[in-house]
Write an enzyme that holds these catalytic residues in place. Sequence first.
Site, PDB file in Angstrom:
ATOM      1  N   ASN A 109     -10.764   4.848  -2.680  1.00  0.00           N
ATOM      2  CA  ASN A 109     -11.814   4.905  -3.700  1.00  0.00           C
ATOM      3  C   ASN A 109     -12.362   3.504  -3.916  1.00  0.00           C
ATOM      4  OD1 ASN A 109     -10.289   3.570  -5.926  1.00  0.00           O
ATOM      5  ND2 ASN A 109      -8.942   5.327  -5.627  1.00  0.00           N
TER       6      ASN A 109
ATOM      7  N   ASP B 204      -5.962  11.232  -6.547  1.00  0.00           N
ATOM      8  CA  ASP B 204      -5.369  12.447  -7.106  1.00  0.00           C
ATOM      9  C   ASP B 204      -4.735  13.314  -6.032  1.00  0.00           C
ATOM     10  OD1 ASP B 204      -5.987  11.979  -9.804  1.00  0.00           O
ATOM     11  OD2 ASP B 204      -8.084  12.510  -9.415  1.00  0.00           O
TER      12      ASP B 204
ATOM     13  N   LYS C 196      -3.441   9.684  16.190  1.00  0.00           N
ATOM     14  CA  LYS C 196      -4.861   9.603  15.870  1.00  0.00           C
ATOM     15  C   LYS C 196      -5.566  10.910  16.245  1.00  0.00           C
ATOM     16  CE  LYS C 196      -8.999   7.015  16.729  1.00  0.00           C
ATOM     17  NZ  LYS C 196      -9.756   6.443  17.809  1.00  0.00           N
TER      18      LYS C 196
ATOM     19  N   PRO D  82       1.669  12.774  -7.263  1.00  0.00           N
ATOM     20  CA  PRO D  82       2.318  12.685  -8.583  1.00  0.00           C
ATOM     21  C   PRO D  82       1.415  11.913  -9.538  1.00  0.00           C
ATOM     22  CG  PRO D  82       3.365  11.202  -6.986  1.00  0.00           C
ATOM     23  CD  PRO D  82       2.379  12.043  -6.221  1.00  0.00           C
TER      24      PRO D  82
ATOM     25  N   LYS E 212      -7.754  13.423 -22.187  1.00  0.00           N
ATOM     26  CA  LYS E 212      -6.857  12.869 -21.159  1.00  0.00           C
ATOM     27  C   LYS E 212      -5.646  12.208 -21.816  1.00  0.00           C
ATOM     28  CE  LYS E 212      -8.861  11.511 -17.349  1.00  0.00           C
ATOM     29  NZ  LYS E 212      -9.761  10.724 -16.501  1.00  0.00           N
TER      30      LYS E 212
END
Length: 397
Positions: A208, A276, A286, A303, A337
């Site tokens: 990310n 996540d 590969k 987790p 949250k």
Amino acid sequence: MLAGKHILLIIGGGIAAFKTLELIRRLRERGAEVTPVLTAAGAQFVTPLSVSALAGKTVFQDLFDLNDEAEMGHIQLSRVADLVVVAPATADLMAKMAQGLANDLASTLLLATDTPVLLAPAMNVRMWQHPATQRNLATLRADGIATVGPNDGDMACGEFGPGRMAEPMEIVTEIAARLTDGPLRGKRILVTSGPTHEPIDPVRYIANRSSGAQGAALGQALAALGAEVVFVTGPADVPPPQGVNVVRVETAQQMLDAVQAALPADAAVFAAAVADWRVSSASDRKLKKSKDGLPELTFAENPDILKTVSRMEQGRPGLVVGFAAETDDVIDNATAKRRRKGCDWIVANDVSPATGIMGGTENAVILISDEGAETWDRAGKDVVARKLAARIAQALG
Ligand code: CTP
């Protein structure tokens, strides 16, 4: 910055001992008094003459030296300092400390001292990774002994990996953080930072856009207030802060393992952007375009590290802080949250691309706690970090 501070510096037997000479200079430049102790093995790498010339003092070497005992007994020597620093801390010295052995001057001082101890471990990578050394390290940490480094890198023995002694200036920063009378002195704080990488095959991964900048700034700010920081980081763009214990990981599962190994802590701040999901169908070879066609990736849930720690029944840090990266309904989503994860505070931020926050240098956060939602002005990530560190210091009071 270290004026009036007294450091008992134990020099173990490793090639990194040459860097300790530089450490003595840097400490003295900053006004510290350094009393050196050289082990027999240490004296194979640096001479007593260079050590005492740089320290401007006699170097202590022998447990049964009558002169030393007449001038200053070993028990007294172990108590004179504000901090005992062992650099390099060899595998052998760490093993002796973990076992409580006292068969030479250095190990006797380490057993007799009632002063905080900081180790700068240095050894071959295999010796560092050996279960015996890792067991000893865990024992020493549980005994309240702090460490700086070791770092990854090329080693004198020709191998590569963790085991290089921290650089003299990193050790100085760590010493200064410990001897500065900051409000977080004596507190151990865990920080996660950066993205995680979840492998698809040996060359590809899912990641990310987190740069790790906010986490690094926070680690730095907490250390500057005197905290002992354990900094667990994924592969970030920015370097980790100086003077913290850095643990490098790649995946979410490795991050959870590192966090659990680093506990107990007084507070834990989860600034990492943890993936996540991981690829449950990750291949150990590969994936080939021609033969395999379009890959079918299947996912498994990772987790939730923040939730796992927030809900610990035993040994939960006194203050658990999560971050919430949201793109809409920031306050509502982040409030939900906080409840869902069970943490004490959530630092919410809007990471919509238009804000330029993710990967940028500024942050605009809303702190959500029992007291409700508090909006902070948009500011540099270092400013936000210092404000959050000050709040943490207040809360741990
Ligand atoms: N976090 C974590 N472990 C995970 C996922 C998230 O520790 N597997 C932590 C992050 O470090 C952060 C907080 O949880 O402190 C919230 O992260 P965020 O990505 O905003 O939340 P998610 O749990 O992914 O929730 P959602 O996908 O619903 O936004």
